[in-house]
Scaffold this active site. Structure first.
Site, PDB file in Angstrom:
ATOM      1  CG  HIS A 109      -1.322   5.434  -0.137  1.00  0.00           C
ATOM      2  ND1 HIS A 109      -1.982   5.900   0.976  1.00  0.00           N
ATOM      3  CD2 HIS A 109      -2.188   4.582  -0.743  1.00  0.00           C
ATOM      4  CE1 HIS A 109      -3.194   5.343   1.036  1.00  0.00           C
ATOM      5  NE2 HIS A 109      -3.322   4.538   0.023  1.00  0.00           N
TER       6      HIS A 109
ATOM      7  CG  ASN B 104      -0.897   8.954   3.089  1.00  0.00           C
ATOM      8  OD1 ASN B 104      -1.279   7.933   2.529  1.00  0.00           O
ATOM      9  ND2 ASN B 104      -0.241   9.918   2.461  1.00  0.00           N
TER      10      ASN B 104
ATOM     11  NE  ARG C 285      -3.958   1.968   2.247  1.00  0.00           N
ATOM     12  CZ  ARG C 285      -4.240   2.773   3.270  1.00  0.00           C
ATOM     13  NH1 ARG C 285      -3.573   2.646   4.416  1.00  0.00           N
ATOM     14  NH2 ARG C 285      -5.170   3.687   3.165  1.00  0.00           N
TER      15      ARG C 285
ATOM     16  CG  HIS D 206      -8.198  -3.665  -1.036  1.00  0.00           C
ATOM     17  ND1 HIS D 206      -9.241  -2.798  -1.254  1.00  0.00           N
ATOM     18  CD2 HIS D 206      -7.127  -2.877  -0.810  1.00  0.00           C
ATOM     19  CE1 HIS D 206      -8.818  -1.544  -1.159  1.00  0.00           C
ATOM     20  NE2 HIS D 206      -7.531  -1.572  -0.903  1.00  0.00           N
TER      21      HIS D 206
HETATM   22  C1  HEM Z   1     -10.162   2.316  -5.370  1.00  0.00           C
HETATM   23  C2  HEM Z   1      -8.960   2.369  -4.909  1.00  0.00           C
HETATM   24  C3  HEM Z   1      -8.603   2.096  -3.469  1.00  0.00           C
HETATM   25  C4  HEM Z   1      -9.231   2.498  -2.339  1.00  0.00           C
HETATM   26  C5  HEM Z   1     -10.471   3.359  -2.219  1.00  0.00           C
HETATM   27  C6  HEM Z   1      -8.486   1.949  -1.229  1.00  0.00           C
HETATM   28  C7  HEM Z   1      -8.799   2.156   0.098  1.00  0.00           C
HETATM   29  C8  HEM Z   1      -8.195   1.506   1.151  1.00  0.00           C
HETATM   30  C9  HEM Z   1      -8.559   1.671   2.527  1.00  0.00           C
HETATM   31  C10 HEM Z   1      -9.645   2.601   3.047  1.00  0.00           C
HETATM   32  C11 HEM Z   1      -7.799   0.843   3.275  1.00  0.00           C
HETATM   33  C12 HEM Z   1      -7.832   0.668   4.780  1.00  0.00           C
HETATM   34  C13 HEM Z   1      -6.974   1.738   5.389  1.00  0.00           C
HETATM   35  C14 HEM Z   1      -7.214   1.919   6.870  1.00  0.00           C
HETATM   36  O1  HEM Z   1      -8.347   1.807   7.331  1.00  0.00           O
HETATM   37  O2  HEM Z   1      -6.233   2.233   7.589  1.00  0.00           O
HETATM   38  C15 HEM Z   1      -6.914   0.154   2.358  1.00  0.00           C
HETATM   39  C16 HEM Z   1      -5.970  -0.763   2.726  1.00  0.00           C
HETATM   40  C17 HEM Z   1      -5.111  -1.381   1.851  1.00  0.00           C
HETATM   41  N1  HEM Z   1      -4.995  -1.112   0.505  1.00  0.00           N
HETATM   42 FE1  HEM Z   1      -6.241   0.003  -0.609  1.00  0.00          FE
HETATM   43  N2  HEM Z   1      -7.450   1.214  -1.710  1.00  0.00           N
HETATM   44  C18 HEM Z   1      -7.480   1.286  -3.060  1.00  0.00           C
HETATM   45  C19 HEM Z   1      -6.567   0.718  -3.928  1.00  0.00           C
HETATM   46  C20 HEM Z   1      -5.482  -0.033  -3.537  1.00  0.00           C
HETATM   47  C21 HEM Z   1      -4.415  -0.462  -4.407  1.00  0.00           C
HETATM   48  C22 HEM Z   1      -4.270  -0.084  -5.867  1.00  0.00           C
HETATM   49  C23 HEM Z   1      -3.560  -1.209  -3.656  1.00  0.00           C
HETATM   50  C24 HEM Z   1      -2.304  -1.900  -4.055  1.00  0.00           C
HETATM   51  C25 HEM Z   1      -2.060  -2.375  -5.242  1.00  0.00           C
HETATM   52  C26 HEM Z   1      -4.108  -1.251  -2.330  1.00  0.00           C
HETATM   53  C27 HEM Z   1      -3.558  -1.945  -1.289  1.00  0.00           C
HETATM   54  C28 HEM Z   1      -4.031  -1.917   0.003  1.00  0.00           C
HETATM   55  C29 HEM Z   1      -3.515  -2.785   1.040  1.00  0.00           C
HETATM   56  C30 HEM Z   1      -2.463  -3.868   0.863  1.00  0.00           C
HETATM   57  C31 HEM Z   1      -4.169  -2.424   2.221  1.00  0.00           C
HETATM   58  C32 HEM Z   1      -3.936  -3.003   3.632  1.00  0.00           C
HETATM   59  C33 HEM Z   1      -2.782  -2.250   4.258  1.00  0.00           C
HETATM   60  C34 HEM Z   1      -2.388  -2.704   5.649  1.00  0.00           C
HETATM   61  O3  HEM Z   1      -2.878  -3.702   6.154  1.00  0.00           O
HETATM   62  O4  HEM Z   1      -1.558  -2.001   6.260  1.00  0.00           O
HETATM   63  N3  HEM Z   1      -5.255  -0.503  -2.284  1.00  0.00           N
HETATM   64  N4  HEM Z   1      -7.169   0.589   1.076  1.00  0.00           N
END
Ligand code: HEM
Ligand SMILES: *[C@@H]1O[C@H](CO)[C@@H](O)[C@H](O)[C@H]1NC(C)=O
Ligand SMILES: *[C@@H]1O[C@H](CO)[C@@H](O)[C@H](O)[C@H]1NC(C)=O
Ligand SMILES: *[C@@H]1O[C@H](CO)[C@@H](O)[C@H](O)[C@H]1NC(C)=O
Ligand SMILES: *[C@@H]1O[C@H](CO)[C@@H](O)[C@H](O)[C@H]1NC(C)=O
Ligand SMILES: *[C@@H]1O[C@H](CO)[C@@H](O)[C@H](O)[C@H]1NC(C)=O
Length: 339
Positions: A76, A104, A72, A204
């Protein structure tokens, strides 16, 4: 019969080989068009990739989630002024970085692991390997260690001498944003939006989300005091236990993929089809019946290899967003601050 199905099989494998070739050519093109190359550190720091890899292995042994966090972090980084490690810069008295931007703040993580790997790199090859490249390779290694696809990471990015909190706030998509508003490449060449956007959401498949990122869906999705009707009712109940309506700690976390939280696989897509996508941005890929994305989501539930291949191609594209090369930017000594 046997011969006919043999022919069909042959035809299928030709088709698959053709598709693989197209993907390969695409990837090659993406690699060569911007001065980046997978062999960039071959002479200047031959140990670079193995140092990063073992840094990721150590970190994942300590905490499985860190792989997701590092994936992630790269995302970002790339979405704000390109993949230039701008996300890593700390705020100071006279500098505002991206860490306090809404997408972030209290959410992106992995900075300590990046510091540790960077200091190993500096020991072996001082001033050679950029923090932006570190993030790109760390993201790849994190996916691999989680059971996902492997790809060659084009390298040679340099680190920014600036950051943009403003663009971090506007460019990184927020959970309620439908995918159609999300154009991964709109800040580079403007080409292809749907494919990469959809398949990258497959990130995700691993990691956690805080309650705050989806709580509205559980209680008051549209302001009518009701939960999101697209959410499976059993799943809804489970989520409500972790994220009570009037609870004050919305930092509680749940897996984005409750079936295999730290394994990179197609369960993410299966969950969505089963009305168990956690974030709005996940669910929206499927819930509009007849939409182009819904067909893809369904396809990926049963096609791991296709998902893996497309994910790899799209990651390379994302990793190639506006790199700083040549004499632009710098190679930071410490990823948290400019030299
Ligand atoms: C429509 C696009 C996206 C949205 C709206 C989105 C939104 C989010 C949100 C809200 C979270 C949870 C964050 C939290 O509550 O602290 C999250 C976690 C995460 N996102 Fe996305 N995301 C998107 C695209 C992506 C992309 C493109 C990737 C990677 C290729 C990605 C990888 C991750 C990962 C791996 C997590 C978990 C991180 C952790 O456990 O520390 N996301 N995302
Ligand atoms: C910002 O402050 C640091 C010390 O914290 C100083 O070294 C640097 O020169 C200052 N930069 C500017 C642009 O004022
Ligand atoms: C739901 O949201 C609406 C609009 O934001 C608000 O007026 C209402 O009080 C909320 N209801 C509950 C039960 O939180
Ligand atoms: C939480 O607060 C709302 C008002 O904001 C109220 O309608 C609701 O019943 C409360 N829920 C619980 C479980 O106490
Ligand atoms: C969540 O955690 C952060 C620090 O990690 C803290 O500043 C914030 O107040 C917490 N939020 C809630 C609602 O507990
Ligand atoms: C769309 O609706 C049809 C008929 O109601 C249903 O069979 C199909 O599973 C739905 N597809 C999606 C993607 O929701």
């Amino acid at each position: 019969m046997a011969r006919a199905s043999g022919l069909r099989l042959q035809f299928r494998s030709v088709l698959i080989a053709g598709m693989a070739l197209m993907i390969w050519i695409q990837a090659l093109h993406a690699q060569s068009s911007n001065g980046l190359s997978p062999h960039y550190y071959h002479k200047s720091c031959p140990e670079a990739l193995s140092i990063i890899k073992s840094g990721i292995e150590d970190a994942v042994k300590k905490e499985a989630r860190i792989a997701a966090s590092l994936l992630r972090l790269h995302f970002h980084d790339c979405f704000v002024k390109g993949c230039d490690a701008s996300v890593l810069l700390d705020d100071t008295a006279n500098f505002t970085g991206e860490k306090t931007a809404a997408p972030n703040k209290n959410s992106v993580r992995g900075f300590g692991v990046v510091d540790k790997i960077k200091s190993e790199l500096e020991k072996k090859c001082p001033g050679v390997v950029s923090c932006a490249d570190l993030l790109a390779v760390a993201a790849r290694d994190s996916v691999v260690i989680s059971g996902g696809p492997v790809w060659d990471v084009p390298l040679g990015r340099r680190d920014s001498r600036s950051a943009s909190k403003n663009r971090a706030t506007t460019n990184i998509p927020a959970p309620p944003q439908p995918i159609r508003h999300w154009k991964p490449n709109s800040n580079s060449k403007g080409s292809n939006s749907l494919g990469p956007g959809l398949v990258l959401s497959g990130g995700h498949s691993i990691g956690l989300s805080r309650c705050t990122s989806f709580k509205a869906r559980l209680y008051n999705q549209t302001g009518n005091g009701k939960p999101d009707p697209t959410l499976d009712t059993t799943y809804l109940k489970q989520l409500r236990i972790v994220c009570p309506q009037n609870g004050t700690d919305d930092n509680q976390t749940v897996p984005l993929d409750p079936v295999t939280p730290f394994k990179f696989d197609v369960n993410y897509y299966k969950n969505i089809v089963a009305s168990k996508g956690l974030l709005n941005s996940d669910e929206i890929l499927y819930s509009t019946n007849g939409s182009k994305t819904a067909a893809y989501v369904k396809f990926y539930t049963t096609h791991t290899q296709a998902f893996f291949q497309q994910f790899a191609v799209s990651m390379i594209k994302m990793s190639n967003l506006s790199p700083l090369t040549g004499t632009r930017g710098e190679i930071r000594k410490n990823c948290r601050k400019m030299n």
